[in-house]
Design a protein around this motif. Structure first.
Motif, PDB file in Angstrom:
ATOM      1  N   SER A 227       0.854  -1.192   0.000  1.00  0.00           N
ATOM      2  CA  SER A 227       0.000   0.000   0.000  1.00  0.00           C
ATOM      3  C   SER A 227       0.884   1.234   0.000  1.00  0.00           C
ATOM      4  CB  SER A 227      -0.936   0.011   1.214  1.00  0.00           C
ATOM      5  OG  SER A 227      -0.224   0.357   2.398  1.00  0.00           O
ATOM      6  N   ALA A 230      -2.464   7.432   0.735  1.00  0.00           N
ATOM      7  CA  ALA A 230      -3.369   8.015  -0.262  1.00  0.00           C
ATOM      8  C   ALA A 230      -3.043   9.475  -0.530  1.00  0.00           C
ATOM      9  CB  ALA A 230      -4.810   7.869   0.202  1.00  0.00           C
ATOM     10  N   HIS A 234      -3.013   9.236  -4.790  1.00  0.00           N
ATOM     11  CA  HIS A 234      -4.464   9.321  -4.642  1.00  0.00           C
ATOM     12  C   HIS A 234      -5.208   8.673  -5.801  1.00  0.00           C
ATOM     13  CE1 HIS A 234      -4.861  12.528  -7.660  1.00  0.00           C
ATOM     14  NE2 HIS A 234      -3.776  13.056  -7.151  1.00  0.00           N
ATOM     15  N   ARG A 238      -8.504   2.382  -3.029  1.00  0.00           N
ATOM     16  CA  ARG A 238      -8.273   2.504  -1.593  1.00  0.00           C
ATOM     17  C   ARG A 238      -8.285   1.131  -0.916  1.00  0.00           C
ATOM     18  NH1 ARG A 238      -7.136   6.881  -3.170  1.00  0.00           N
ATOM     19  NH2 ARG A 238      -7.839   8.901  -2.378  1.00  0.00           N
ATOM     20  N   GLU A 243      -9.287   4.504   4.205  1.00  0.00           N
ATOM     21  CA  GLU A 243      -9.231   5.484   3.121  1.00  0.00           C
ATOM     22  C   GLU A 243      -7.916   6.243   3.062  1.00  0.00           C
ATOM     23  OE1 GLU A 243     -11.443   6.482   0.569  1.00  0.00           O
ATOM     24  OE2 GLU A 243     -12.223   4.482   1.016  1.00  0.00           O
ATOM     25  N   ASN A 244      -7.087   6.093   4.077  1.00  0.00           N
ATOM     26  CA  ASN A 244      -5.802   6.799   4.094  1.00  0.00           C
ATOM     27  C   ASN A 244      -4.708   6.054   3.340  1.00  0.00           C
ATOM     28  OD1 ASN A 244      -6.712   8.993   5.711  1.00  0.00           O
ATOM     29  ND2 ASN A 244      -6.583   7.683   7.534  1.00  0.00           N
ATOM     30  N   SER A 246      -3.703   3.626  -0.178  1.00  0.00           N
ATOM     31  CA  SER A 246      -4.039   3.136  -1.518  1.00  0.00           C
ATOM     32  C   SER A 246      -3.343   1.804  -1.759  1.00  0.00           C
ATOM     33  CB  SER A 246      -3.585   4.130  -2.595  1.00  0.00           C
ATOM     34  OG  SER A 246      -4.241   5.373  -2.458  1.00  0.00           O
TER      35      SER A 246
END
Length: 558
Positions: A227, A230, A234, A238, A243-244, A246
């Protein structure tokens, strides 16, 4: 609950075959190397359908549309990422259509079905205990969009300053510390080593040995970051529930091979009648690690089988120099002097999986003129033309006549070549040695041209020795029929044009129809058949001072 991908009873009568290209990164327009990957995969699936016309083929390709480089490329041309991705993705679709790449599925990583597959796959890895969160520190390559172990970096001087680069790609790396989700790759080292011992799992074998040696050599086999924050990346999918973060673009991209099967929807899988694992992933050598280490490890963690085989190919150089945007020598297929089957032919004729091939415009023109226009096209014109075949016939052949003709060395050489051509080409196609299959076909056509010159059918015509002329025409036309069937994976459009000219029925063009030439059918007396009349030019010669205009290219290639 774990999803099992299997062959369902509703399609058990059809043998499934799943071949894929890599999905192509849309940070730039497609080039010759991308087309080569697609043409190799297309030739593989066409051969499978020739061997078994009822084969249930899944041939997938598509575009990889997430990541930092996409953000940067879109910004550079003043477009929103979604708009930019759609425009480049459409370029790939058009390119593949122009070069007769008959994929059954074109997947984009921005599609909802793919996002659904990625989310499900991620949850499978989490539930299996294979993903954990940690603060990751390491060397990161923006160009490669991956972390690089320190042992795989080196210091160099670029533009007067000392920088650290990836030893594999040569791209600059920078030290990064950030919270990431990690995949327990280290837990799969022994599993990967066992998988890589499977005979032929990666072809050519040199690439399989490379990965085996790498796993044996490395004393430190680290977990990998799957990961990115994000805030930095962005334009990506996700992480489910976070959500923080990606999802790493390579994990995202590799799941495309499951997406096209209908995963994770069992009803969709059943409807498509597909089976996992994939039979062949066609990949370039620059992405072998991702497909030969990361992907099988991800699949094992999700309790799915690794692919049955990776067909790894080398690269194309231009005038013996590596293609590079900075050098301005990247070849766009549409800017070559040929299109359609002619370029397909050149790529499969000159390209090999094991070694880099070289593109030059002069070589391209020489090859297609010599072999498509002269060796093949000229023979077709002679056999089908009014000068030697005014009645437009595929004459009958009596077994005794073939036996008598075989006493002549030049005729026996041709008969032998035609008889062994299907078996030899089947072996080469099965091992993806397309250039060797083309070699055999061209050698057979050369033998037919020599036979034609030796028997002098124009003299037989002049002297009204019609029966002898009919025998010569039959052998030459039968050579063309067998050769056209054999060459369908390489030049599908030209082969179809030739078989149409000979009025060979659509259901008589499979591999079984070329395995036994007419003179080997015991006791048969073949009836004279008509061929299509009228003027016919299979492939015109190309002249460097008279290159076809872009709008006329397709017509010229026919």
């Amino acid at each position: 609950m774990r999803l099992t991908l299997r062959l369902f009873s509703s399609v058990v009568q059809k043998r499934p075959f799943f071949v894929s290209t890599p999905i192509f990164y849309v940070n730039a327009a497609p080039h010759l190397g991308h087309l080569y990957s697609a043409v190799v995969a297309d030739a593989i699936q066409r051969f499978e359908k020739l061997i078994d016309p009822n084969c249930n083929v899944l041939f997938s390709t598509g575009t990889d549309e997430h990541g930092t480089k996409i953000q940067q490329a879109a910004s550079k041309v003043g477009q929103a990422p979604a708009e930019y991705c759609s425009s480049i993705s459409e370029e790939y679709r058009r390119l593949f259509a122009e070069y007769n790449v008959e994929h059954t599925d074109f997947v984009r990583t921005t599609e909802d079905r793919h996002k659904k597959a990625v989310a499900h796959f991620w949850k499978e890895l989490v539930e299996g205990g294979h993903i954990y969160k940690a603060v990751y520190s390491g060397w990161y390559s923006v160009s490669d969009e991956s972390f690089v172990p320190e042992a795989h970096t080196r210091e160099v001087v670029q533009h007067g300053r000392k920088v650290r680069v990836s030893a594999e790609s040569g791209h600059e790396v920078e030290w990064t510390e950030e919270p990431n989700y990690m995949f327990r790759l280290s837990a799969f080292r022994e599993h990967l080593q066992r998988w890589l011992k499977t005979d032929g799992v990666i072809t050519p074998s040199k690439y399989q040995k490379q990965l085996q040696e790498q796993l044996e050599r490395e004393t430190y086999f680290p977990d990998i970051s799957v990961s990115r924050p994000a805030s930095r990346v962005h334009w990506a999918i996700r992480v489910p529930g976070d959500e923080n973060q990606s999802i790493y673009v390579w994990l995202d991209a590799l799941v495309n091979y499951l997406t096209v099967t209908g995963y994770p929807d069992e009803d969709a899988v059943r409807a498509r009648g597909r089976a996992w694992p994939a039979d062949v992933h066609v990949v370039g050598k620059d992405i072998l690690k991702f497909h030969g280490v990361y992907w099988p490890a991800f699949l094992m963690a999700a309790r799915l089988h690794p692919p049955r085989r990776l067909a790894c190919h080398a690269h194309w150089t231009v005038d013996a120099v590596k293609m590079s945007k900075s050098l301005g020598n990247v070849v766009c297929p549409r800017n070559t002097p040929v299109t359609g089957d002619a370029l397909r032919y050149f790529l499969l004729r000159e390209g090999t999986l094991h070694s880099d091939a070289n593109y030059s415009e002069s070589k391209l023109i020489n090859v297609v003129n010599s072999e498509l226009a002269d060796t093949l096209g000229n023979l077709v014109s002679r056999c089908c033309g009014a000068a030697l075949n005014p009645r437009g016939e595929f004459p009958a052949l009596h077994e005794a006549e073939a036996a008598q003709l075989a006493r002549r060395d030049v005729a026996q050489a041709l008969l032998t070549r035609v008889e062994r051509l299907p078996e030899q080409c089947r072996e080469y196609y099965s091992s993806y040695q397309f250039y060797k299959a083309v070699d055999e076909a061209i050698a057979t056509l050369h033998a037919c041209n020599l036979f034609f010159e030796a028997l002098k059918p124009w003299e037989l015509r002049k002297e009204n020795r019609q029966r002898e002329l009919d025998v010569v025409l039959h052998l030459a036309l039968e050579t063309l029929r067998v050769s056209a069937i054999v060459l369908q994976p390489v030049i599908p459009q030209l082969a179809t044009s030739l078989l149409d000219r000979l009025l060979i029925p659509k259901d008589c063009r499979s591999w079984q129809h070329c395995e036994t030439p007419s003179w080997r059918v015991a006791g048969a007396i073949h009836e004279t058949k008509n061929i299509r009349g009228g003027k016919f030019l299979l492939f015109p010669r190309l002249y460097t001072d008279k290159k076809p205009a872009p709008q006329n290219k397709k017509k010229a290639a026919l």
